[in-house]
Each structure stands twice: as structure tokens, then as C-alpha cells.
Scaffold this motif. Structure first.
Motif, mmCIF file in Angstrom:
data_model
loop_
_atom_site.group_PDB
_atom_site.id
_atom_site.type_symbol
_atom_site.label_atom_id
_atom_site.label_comp_id
_atom_site.label_asym_id
_atom_site.label_seq_id
_atom_site.Cartn_x
_atom_site.Cartn_y
_atom_site.Cartn_z
ATOM 1 N N VAL A 257 -7.433 77.691 15.341
ATOM 2 C CA VAL A 257 -6.393 77.246 14.412
ATOM 3 C C VAL A 257 -5.252 76.560 15.171
ATOM 4 N N LEU A 258 -4.878 77.101 16.318
ATOM 5 C CA LEU A 258 -3.839 76.460 17.124
ATOM 6 C C LEU A 258 -4.278 75.064 17.561
ATOM 7 N N ALA A 259 -5.509 74.929 18.019
ATOM 8 C CA ALA A 259 -6.010 73.611 18.428
ATOM 9 C C ALA A 259 -5.986 72.631 17.253
ATOM 10 N N TRP A 260 -6.302 73.119 16.071
ATOM 11 C CA TRP A 260 -6.337 72.267 14.876
ATOM 12 C C TRP A 260 -4.936 71.766 14.508
ATOM 13 N N PHE A 261 -3.924 72.621 14.699
ATOM 14 C CA PHE A 261 -2.563 72.269 14.290
ATOM 15 C C PHE A 261 -1.679 71.797 15.444
ATOM 16 N N THR A 262 -2.183 71.763 16.659
ATOM 17 C CA THR A 262 -1.393 71.278 17.790
ATOM 18 C C THR A 262 -0.930 69.842 17.565
ATOM 19 N N LYS A 263 -1.758 69.038 16.925
ATOM 20 C CA LYS A 263 -1.417 67.625 16.709
ATOM 21 C C LYS A 263 -0.170 67.439 15.846
ATOM 22 N N ILE A 264 0.239 68.478 15.107
ATOM 23 C CA ILE A 264 1.479 68.368 14.333
ATOM 24 C C ILE A 264 2.590 69.241 14.911
ATOM 25 N N GLY A 265 2.379 69.741 16.123
ATOM 26 C CA GLY A 265 3.442 70.432 16.827
ATOM 27 C C GLY A 265 3.327 71.941 16.953
ATOM 28 N N ALA A 266 2.305 72.559 16.390
ATOM 29 C CA ALA A 266 2.169 74.017 16.476
ATOM 30 C C ALA A 266 2.132 74.455 17.940
ATOM 31 N N THR A 267 2.867 75.513 18.230
ATOM 32 C CA THR A 267 2.910 76.025 19.598
ATOM 33 C C THR A 267 2.370 77.447 19.708
ATOM 34 N N ARG A 268 2.242 78.134 18.588
ATOM 35 C CA ARG A 268 1.741 79.507 18.607
ATOM 36 C C ARG A 268 1.164 79.849 17.239
ATOM 37 N N VAL A 269 0.065 80.612 17.258
ATOM 38 C CA VAL A 269 -0.561 81.086 16.021
ATOM 39 C C VAL A 269 -0.855 82.570 16.166
ATOM 40 N N ASN B 69 6.465 76.254 14.740
ATOM 41 C CA ASN B 69 6.784 74.847 15.050
ATOM 42 C C ASN B 69 5.854 73.851 14.376
ATOM 43 N N THR B 70 5.555 74.099 13.117
ATOM 44 C CA THR B 70 4.654 73.196 12.381
ATOM 45 C C THR B 70 5.358 72.373 11.317
ATOM 46 N N LEU B 71 6.658 72.560 11.156
ATOM 47 C CA LEU B 71 7.344 71.921 10.028
ATOM 48 C C LEU B 71 8.394 70.901 10.446
ATOM 49 N N GLY B 72 8.228 70.327 11.632
ATOM 50 C CA GLY B 72 9.132 69.266 12.066
ATOM 51 C C GLY B 72 10.585 69.698 12.147
ATOM 52 N N GLY B 73 10.827 70.936 12.550
ATOM 53 C CA GLY B 73 12.190 71.446 12.663
ATOM 54 C C GLY B 73 12.611 72.287 11.468
ATOM 55 N N GLY B 74 11.830 72.276 10.415
ATOM 56 C CA GLY B 74 12.143 73.037 9.202
ATOM 57 C C GLY B 74 12.130 72.129 7.993
ATOM 58 N N VAL B 75 11.831 72.700 6.852
ATOM 59 C CA VAL B 75 11.679 71.909 5.629
ATOM 60 C C VAL B 75 12.932 71.110 5.314
ATOM 61 N N THR B 76 14.093 71.698 5.468
ATOM 62 C CA THR B 76 15.324 70.983 5.115
ATOM 63 C C THR B 76 15.752 69.962 6.164
ATOM 64 N N ARG B 77 15.171 70.025 7.360
ATOM 65 C CA ARG B 77 15.528 69.088 8.426
ATOM 66 C C ARG B 77 14.495 67.994 8.623
ATOM 67 N N SER B 78 13.277 68.226 8.183
ATOM 68 C CA SER B 78 12.189 67.293 8.443
ATOM 69 C C SER B 78 12.238 66.097 7.495
ATOM 70 N N LEU B 79 11.949 64.942 8.041
ATOM 71 C CA LEU B 79 11.821 63.743 7.221
ATOM 72 C C LEU B 79 10.374 63.508 6.796
ATOM 73 N N ALA B 80 9.473 64.333 7.295
ATOM 74 C CA ALA B 80 8.045 64.188 7.007
ATOM 75 C C ALA B 80 7.658 65.134 5.868
ATOM 76 N N LEU B 81 7.681 64.636 4.645
ATOM 77 C CA LEU B 81 7.403 65.480 3.486
ATOM 78 C C LEU B 81 6.022 66.102 3.535
ATOM 79 N N ASP B 82 5.069 65.414 4.142
ATOM 80 C CA ASP B 82 3.703 65.940 4.176
ATOM 81 C C ASP B 82 3.535 67.080 5.174
ATOM 82 N N LYS B 83 4.568 67.465 5.896
ATOM 83 C CA LYS B 83 4.454 68.569 6.856
ATOM 84 C C LYS B 83 4.925 69.886 6.259
ATOM 85 N N HIS B 84 5.291 69.899 5.000
ATOM 86 C CA HIS B 84 5.702 71.154 4.377
ATOM 87 C C HIS B 84 4.504 72.069 4.227
ATOM 88 N N GLY B 85 4.765 73.359 4.134
ATOM 89 C CA GLY B 85 3.718 74.366 4.116
ATOM 90 C C GLY B 85 2.610 74.119 3.109
#
Length: 100
Positions: free
Chosen positions: A42-54, A71-87
Motif C-alpha cells: 500500500v505504501l508503494a502504491w501511494f508513494t507517488k502522491i507523497g505517502a511516507t508511512r502506512v 502525508n497523502t493529502l498535499g499538506g491537508g485538505v484545507t491547504r491543498s490545491l489538488a482537489l483529487d487528493k482528498h480522502g
């Protein structure tokens, strides 16, 4: 086969942490989930979007696995400009994983 063929998913997010639960449609498929969905895979799968630990938690009574991804949400939902990175979107990405 794709994960979505034997399971569905629910997600949540808090800050820069996402939780993804994977629930087998059939209790008979739960052992396959446990074998195939390791923390490392799972970590390998999500590393491409910034995951550092699972961290994986098993819930056998529900036929489910719960993953906490850091570290999968681009700094957090309220800080991220990437809407598609939300949970919620990450559950779709998880379900696209290939199973052997």
C-alpha cells in the motif's frame, strides 16, 4: 484481478492523514485481502502522491482492513490545491490495485 472486484472502500481524512478501509464483499475473500494488501504494498502504491508511512489495522469481524496513510493529502485538505487528493478520491485509487 482488481481489488474492486472483491472489496469496497470507505475513507476519511484529518489534516495530512488519510484513512482507507477496505471491506471484502464476502468473508471468504478476507484472507486474500490480508495476504495481498500489506503495509509495504500500500505504501508503494501511494508513494507517488507523497505517502511516507502506512499502518494497517485488521478487523476480522467485519472482513475489513483499515489503513492509516501519512502525508497523502498535499499538506491537508484545507491547504491543498489538488482537489483529487482528498480522502474520498483515494479510495478509488486504492480499489484500482492489482491482486495476484
Amino acid at each position: 484481478m482488481k481489488l474492486y472486484q472483491i472489496a469496497h472502500s470507505r475513507t476519511g481524512d484529518k489534516g495530512n492523514i488519510s484513512t482507507i478501509s477496505v471491506i471484502a464483499y464476502s468473508k471468504e475473500d478476507y484472507p486474500c485481502l490480508c495476504e495481498q494488501l500489506t503495509e509495504d504494498k500500500v505504501l508503494a502504491w501511494f508513494t507517488k502522491i507523497g505517502a511516507t508511512r502506512v499502518k494497517r489495522y485488521e478487523v476480522p469481524s467485519l472482513g475489513a482492513l483499515n489503513f492509516v496513510l501519512e502525508n497523502t493529502l498535499g499538506g491537508g485538505v484545507t491547504r491543498s490545491l489538488a482537489l483529487d487528493k482528498h480522502g474520498k478520491s483515494l479510495s478509488g485509487l486504492m480499489l484500482e490495485m492489482d491482486l495476484n
